[in-house]
Write an enzyme that holds these catalytic residues in place. Structure first.
Site, mmCIF file in Angstrom:
data_model
loop_
_atom_site.group_PDB
_atom_site.id
_atom_site.type_symbol
_atom_site.label_atom_id
_atom_site.label_comp_id
_atom_site.label_asym_id
_atom_site.label_seq_id
_atom_site.Cartn_x
_atom_site.Cartn_y
_atom_site.Cartn_z
ATOM 1 N N GLY A 41 0.628 -1.154 -0.238
ATOM 2 C CA GLY A 41 -0.026 -0.436 -0.151
ATOM 3 C C GLY A 41 1.094 0.965 -0.166
ATOM 4 O O GLY A 41 0.450 2.016 -0.635
ATOM 5 N N GLU A 42 2.243 1.370 1.101
ATOM 6 C CA GLU A 42 2.753 2.285 1.392
ATOM 7 C C GLU A 42 3.338 2.318 -0.737
ATOM 8 O O GLU A 42 3.782 4.032 -0.882
ATOM 9 C CB GLU A 42 3.822 1.944 2.085
ATOM 10 N N SER A 43 3.726 0.903 -0.808
ATOM 11 C CA SER A 43 4.721 2.028 -2.135
ATOM 12 C C SER A 43 3.655 2.252 -3.291
ATOM 13 O O SER A 43 4.288 3.374 -4.179
ATOM 14 C CB SER A 43 5.399 0.131 -2.809
#
Length: 142
Positions: A63-65
């Site tokens: 998700g953060e990527s």
């Protein structure tokens, strides 16, 4: 004024920039990358808890990527998007195959972006929902 025109090919831009060592180690793979939508996958195998479930941290890495790269694509040349908040709610566990993340913007502002990332298993069942907020900063002139 900073040029904020996005590159024509988001995946080529991301590949040139690099995914980061952690995402690479976890098997992160791009499928689509535009300002309006980003999609990537990560294998369950090699990213599990001791009991064989996809690790909750893996959902957050995926998700953060997606959210960070989407925000940086939006920010454009001469600016940098940096994460300031992230949260995840896990509702199911993937046990095999690929986890697919679909990232869409909730807010695209001058100095902040907010993205929602829906992470699903191979059967299309939602496993986790991630929301990330990025602050956009101007890079110092060189």
């Amino acid at each position: 004024m900073t040029d904020t025109t996005p590159p024509l090919d988001g995946i080529a831009w991301a590949m040139q920039r690099g995914n980061g060592a952690l995402a690479d180690k976890m098997g992160f793979r791009w499928v689509e990358l535009t300002i309006e939508r980003a999609v990537a996958t990560m294998p369950v195998e090699g990213n599990t808890q001791p009991v064989g479930l996809f690790h909750g941290g893996g959902y957050v890495v995926l998700g953060e990527s997606l959210g960070s790269m989407s925000a940086n694509l939006y920010a454009g040349p001469g600016r940098l998007a940096v994460g300031v908040d992230i949260n995840a709610t896990h509702t199911r566990s993937a046990t095999s195959g690929l986890v697919t993340g679909v990232c869409t913007p909730i807010h695209l502002g001058r100095s902040m972006t907010v993205h929602e990332i829906v992470l699903s298993d191979d059967q299309g069942r939602r496993c986790s929902t991630v929301r990330i907020t990025n602050m956009i900063k101007n890079l110092p002139a060189r």
